[in-house]
Design a protein around this motif. Structure first.
Motif, PDB file in Angstrom:
ATOM      1  N   PRO A   1      39.002  27.090  39.412  1.00  0.00           N
ATOM      2  CA  PRO A   1      39.610  28.327  38.462  1.00  0.00           C
ATOM      3  C   PRO A   1      38.648  29.558  38.300  1.00  0.00           C
ATOM      4  CG  PRO A   1      40.372  26.088  37.524  1.00  0.00           C
ATOM      5  CD  PRO A   1      39.047  25.934  38.563  1.00  0.00           C
ATOM      6  N   VAL A   2      37.508  29.343  38.313  1.00  0.00           N
ATOM      7  CA  VAL A   2      36.698  30.404  37.877  1.00  0.00           C
ATOM      8  C   VAL A   2      36.542  31.317  39.104  1.00  0.00           C
ATOM      9  CG1 VAL A   2      34.197  30.909  37.471  1.00  0.00           C
ATOM     10  CG2 VAL A   2      35.187  29.006  36.295  1.00  0.00           C
ATOM     11  N   LEU A   3      36.204  30.791  40.272  1.00  0.00           N
ATOM     12  CA  LEU A   3      36.324  31.734  41.429  1.00  0.00           C
ATOM     13  C   LEU A   3      37.818  32.155  41.613  1.00  0.00           C
ATOM     14  CD1 LEU A   3      34.914  32.809  44.077  1.00  0.00           C
ATOM     15  CD2 LEU A   3      35.495  30.475  45.197  1.00  0.00           C
ATOM     16  N   GLY A   4      38.693  31.377  41.360  1.00  0.00           N
ATOM     17  CA  GLY A   4      39.937  32.077  41.647  1.00  0.00           C
ATOM     18  C   GLY A   4      40.211  33.381  40.496  1.00  0.00           C
ATOM     19  N   ALA A   5      40.199  32.983  39.273  1.00  0.00           N
ATOM     20  CA  ALA A   5      40.219  34.173  38.424  1.00  0.00           C
ATOM     21  C   ALA A   5      39.358  35.324  38.778  1.00  0.00           C
ATOM     22  CB  ALA A   5      40.101  33.769  36.920  1.00  0.00           C
ATOM     23  N   ALA A   6      38.261  35.124  39.162  1.00  0.00           N
ATOM     24  CA  ALA A   6      37.129  36.150  39.374  1.00  0.00           C
ATOM     25  C   ALA A   6      37.884  36.898  40.497  1.00  0.00           C
ATOM     26  CB  ALA A   6      35.807  35.585  39.477  1.00  0.00           C
ATOM     27  N   SER A   7      38.187  36.269  41.671  1.00  0.00           N
ATOM     28  CA  SER A   7      38.650  36.946  42.918  1.00  0.00           C
ATOM     29  C   SER A   7      39.828  37.574  42.716  1.00  0.00           C
ATOM     30  CB  SER A   7      38.914  35.815  43.850  1.00  0.00           C
ATOM     31  OG  SER A   7      37.690  35.223  44.314  1.00  0.00           O
ATOM     32  N   TRP A   8      40.806  37.076  41.939  1.00  0.00           N
ATOM     33  CA  TRP A   8      42.159  37.737  41.737  1.00  0.00           C
ATOM     34  C   TRP A   8      41.964  39.016  41.087  1.00  0.00           C
ATOM     35  CZ3 TRP A   8      46.866  36.233  43.897  1.00  0.00           C
ATOM     36  CH2 TRP A   8      47.829  36.763  43.628  1.00  0.00           C
ATOM     37  N   GLN A   9      41.277  39.015  39.760  1.00  0.00           N
ATOM     38  CA  GLN A   9      41.006  39.894  39.037  1.00  0.00           C
ATOM     39  C   GLN A   9      39.940  40.953  39.458  1.00  0.00           C
ATOM     40  OE1 GLN A   9      39.885  37.901  35.431  1.00  0.00           O
ATOM     41  NE2 GLN A   9      41.534  36.917  34.990  1.00  0.00           N
ATOM     42  N   GLY A  10      39.256  40.588  40.541  1.00  0.00           N
ATOM     43  CA  GLY A  10      38.332  41.352  41.118  1.00  0.00           C
ATOM     44  C   GLY A  10      38.807  42.071  42.267  1.00  0.00           C
ATOM     45  N   GLY A  11      40.235  42.075  42.617  1.00  0.00           N
ATOM     46  CA  GLY A  11      40.848  42.799  43.740  1.00  0.00           C
ATOM     47  C   GLY A  11      40.827  41.874  45.032  1.00  0.00           C
ATOM     48  N   HIS A  12      40.569  40.541  45.129  1.00  0.00           N
ATOM     49  CA  HIS A  12      40.462  39.850  46.364  1.00  0.00           C
ATOM     50  C   HIS A  12      41.593  38.733  46.153  1.00  0.00           C
ATOM     51  CE1 HIS A  12      37.005  41.820  48.146  1.00  0.00           C
ATOM     52  NE2 HIS A  12      36.503  41.760  46.908  1.00  0.00           N
ATOM     53  N   PRO A  13      42.860  38.962  46.183  1.00  0.00           N
ATOM     54  CA  PRO A  13      43.859  37.999  45.965  1.00  0.00           C
ATOM     55  C   PRO A  13      43.860  37.027  47.266  1.00  0.00           C
ATOM     56  CG  PRO A  13      44.903  40.001  46.812  1.00  0.00           C
ATOM     57  CD  PRO A  13      43.506  40.303  46.246  1.00  0.00           C
ATOM     58  N   GLU A  14      43.260  37.528  48.112  1.00  0.00           N
ATOM     59  CA  GLU A  14      43.235  36.636  49.550  1.00  0.00           C
ATOM     60  C   GLU A  14      42.444  35.603  49.630  1.00  0.00           C
ATOM     61  OE1 GLU A  14      39.656  39.296  49.810  1.00  0.00           O
ATOM     62  OE2 GLU A  14      41.858  39.517  49.406  1.00  0.00           O
ATOM     63  N   ARG A  15      41.620  35.450  48.344  1.00  0.00           N
ATOM     64  CA  ARG A  15      40.880  34.198  48.150  1.00  0.00           C
ATOM     65  C   ARG A  15      41.317  33.136  47.319  1.00  0.00           C
ATOM     66  NH1 ARG A  15      35.512  37.511  45.971  1.00  0.00           N
ATOM     67  NH2 ARG A  15      35.081  38.739  48.081  1.00  0.00           N
ATOM     68  N   VAL A  16      42.735  33.408  46.968  1.00  0.00           N
ATOM     69  CA  VAL A  16      43.536  32.566  45.972  1.00  0.00           C
ATOM     70  C   VAL A  16      44.847  31.902  47.036  1.00  0.00           C
ATOM     71  CG1 VAL A  16      44.909  32.124  44.022  1.00  0.00           C
ATOM     72  CG2 VAL A  16      42.607  33.349  44.138  1.00  0.00           C
ATOM     73  N   VAL A  17      45.074  30.739  46.926  1.00  0.00           N
ATOM     74  CA  VAL A  17      46.386  30.467  47.398  1.00  0.00           C
ATOM     75  C   VAL A  17      47.471  30.800  46.554  1.00  0.00           C
ATOM     76  CG1 VAL A  17      47.867  28.192  48.126  1.00  0.00           C
ATOM     77  CG2 VAL A  17      45.318  28.152  48.373  1.00  0.00           C
ATOM     78  N   GLN A  18      48.795  31.204  47.284  1.00  0.00           N
ATOM     79  CA  GLN A  18      49.708  32.203  46.532  1.00  0.00           C
ATOM     80  C   GLN A  18      51.077  31.241  46.837  1.00  0.00           C
ATOM     81  OE1 GLN A  18      49.376  36.108  47.990  1.00  0.00           O
ATOM     82  NE2 GLN A  18      47.104  36.208  48.303  1.00  0.00           N
ATOM     83  N   THR A  19      51.780  31.874  45.994  1.00  0.00           N
ATOM     84  CA  THR A  19      53.258  31.498  46.181  1.00  0.00           C
ATOM     85  C   THR A  19      53.847  32.304  47.555  1.00  0.00           C
ATOM     86  OG1 THR A  19      54.095  33.003  44.581  1.00  0.00           O
ATOM     87  CG2 THR A  19      53.253  31.049  43.812  1.00  0.00           C
TER      88      THR A  19
END
Length: 534
Positions: A303-321
């Motif tokens: 969740p730490v890397l996921g949140a930082a990535s999403w909020q930092g403009g890198h949604p590709e680093r998170v599995v999505q719906t």
């Protein structure tokens, strides 16, 4: 102009021919003209025809296309192989032979060049060559077994018909009988052996480097638990009494926190480093007690890397719906990072490599999987293969980084992965190629009624563990990977004590598995279930 000397010469010549009939003079002149003309129109000889690309040794069938013929400016050049017309193409003033699929054995190349004028016939030049398309016969073992990580291995084998052998990229001359031997000082996960013959035919073999795990009787401890005397000391006492010989200690946990004093730059950038313990001090203490230390690295639940990535403009680093939102599946927002993203992959490998360099004996990945749920409802940016192959490739990339720093690599997997590899992208057979051991979580409480013919697995710890581990053993049959299971030392629906823990240990032993890891979320263990090591 009048030249006395020239005039004299003409007079003398005429005088010499004065008594010769005119027809003879004309005949001599014609003969001289023909002589000089023939010299000017001299046809190509065999010395004028150049054939390149035919060495003294045999050539591969494909190399026939490298034969070139140069015959100056002559037109109408004909090329025959074994008496049959063979096509050529013009390339930079040369005739390049196009004769594919020639059988092994000797062949005759004939080059026919017409003379000029045509009534002089033609000049033929021949060369012989031998085609050999049979690669060397290379024999080596499938596996190599060094004494430990970063230890040398000796590669022995035979390469009949080879003139050159290379082991791990270094040439090794074969003896007259084709035998060879080479020491690889620091082998990677695989060692490649290549045998080449005079014709350029190659045979390649890849040998897998498998390191036998020394074995372990281990319990798990979180980073925070290490800082608690009431939790740490009872476990150290178990080690002093010989009941355990290994401690698995978190290095990155399921919250995404890096719990030791890591120096990995990205971990600091995203605020993941908590530094609950000093890794060097802990390793020195435990190694001083003769205790091995396994670093638990939670890979893709982060969740730490996921949140930082999403909020930092890198949604590709998170599995999505499918709709492009972070996939939670009950784990929380941004919980699952993208196992197909190179930045996410590199982040985890960097932590694994650092921990191995610090002195952790093993790196044991957890959550090395995709999130559970229907794959068709997920969006996994950058995924170009199956999730199972991507997870296996992540382990493939990690193993040399860990091995080269003196540690072994393991992967914790779900029990259901043994016969349902696509549910969470853990294909045991694929994974077995890229780790030193697999740790299935065969907790009795996690099996449904009737699994492996066991009516109530949670109440039948021996039965479910002995049967599920037998299935894992069968799945990895023929490989050198080891099975070191996770066993349950916690209560979930059924009360578990020393008897239930001991039943699972006995079930593992009855499958020939004397190593195990115990899991208790509260880090309190039933030590009376464990006898002294040995």
């Amino acid at each position: 102009m009048t030249d006395a000397a020239s005039g004299t010469a003409i007079v003398r010549t005429n005088a010499v021919l004065a008594g010769v009939p005119r027809s003879v003079v004309v005949g001599v002149g014609a003969a001289l003209a023909l002589l000089f003309g023939s010299l000017l129109l001299r046809p190509l000889s065999t010395e004028d025809i150049q054939i390149v690309g035919i060495p003294e040794h045999p050539i591969a069938s494909s190399a026939v296309g490298s034969i070139q013929i140069r015959a100056g400016t002559a037109d109408g050049v004909r090329v025959l192989v074994d008496g049959r017309e063979t096509p050529t193409v013009q390339q930079q003033g040369a005739h390049v032979v196009r004769a594919a699929g020639l059988p092994d054995g000797p062949h005759v190349l004939s080059v026919v060049v017409p003379r000029s004028p045509s009534w002089l016939g033609s000049t033929t030049t021949t060369r012989t060559f031998t085609v050999d398309s049979t690669p060397p016969e290379l024999r080596v073992d499938d596996s190599l077994r060094p004494d430990g990580p970063n230890k040398p291995v000796t590669v022995n084998g035979t390469a009949h018909g080879a003139t050159q052998v290379a082991v791990a990229g270094k040439p090794v001359p074969p003896d007259p009988q084709g035998g060879f031997s080479a020491v690889v000082d620091r082998p990677d996960r695989e060692v490649q052996v290549v045998a080449t013959d005079a014709a350029g035919n190659r045979t390649e073999r890849t040998m897998t480097v498998h390191i036998r795990h020394p074995g372990m009787r281990a319990v798990h401890l979180t980073g925070l638990a290490w800082t608690s005397d009431s939790l740490r000391e009872p476990i150290l006492e178990m080690a002093r009494q010989g009941k355990i010989d290994t401690i698995e200690l978190d290095i990155k946990d399921e919250s995404g926190e890096v719990v030791y004093d890591s120096a990995v730059p990205m971990a600091h950038q995203i605020g993941a480093v908590k530094g609950y313990y000093n890794a060097r001090q802990v390793l020195d203490q435990l190694h001083g007690m003769g205790v091995r230390v396994v670093g638990r690295l939670v890979a893709f639940k982060d969740p730490v890397l996921g949140a930082a990535s999403w909020q930092g403009g890198h949604p590709e680093r998170v599995v999505q719906t499918a709709g492009g939102q972070p996939w939670s599946s009950g784990y929380g927002a941004y919980a699952f990072t993208n196992f197909a993203d190179p930045v996410v992959v590199r982040y985890n490998i960097d932590i694994a490599a650092e921990a191995a360099a610090l002195g952790f004996d093993d790196i044991l990945y957890d959550y090395v999987r995709r999130p559970d749920g229907h794959l068709d409802q997920m969006r996994i940016p950058g995924l170009t293969t199956t999730p199972e192959a991507a997870i296996a490739d992540f382990l493939r990339q990690t193993q040399p980084e860990v091995r080269s720093r003196g540690a072994l690599l393991g992967a914790s997997v779900f029990g259901i992965a043994v016969d349902r590899p696509t549910e969470i992208a853990q294909d045991i057979r694929q994974i077995s190629h890229f780790v030193d051991y697999i740790s299935p979580m065969v907790y009795p409480s996690h099996w449904g009624p009737g699994e492996f013919g066991v009516g109530n697995p949670n109440s039948q710890p021996y039965d479910i563990v002995v049967r599920s581990l037998a299935a894992f053993a069968k799945t990895v049959e023929g490989t050198d990977v080891q099975i070191i299971p996770w066993l349950q030392d916690f209560s979930l629906g059924v009360s578990y004590g020393p008897g239930e823990v001991a039943a699972q240990i006995n079930a593992a032993r009855d499958n020939g598995m004397t190593s195990f890891l115990l899991w208790a979320p509260n880090c309190r263990y039933h030590d009376t279930a464990l006898g002294p090591t040995g």
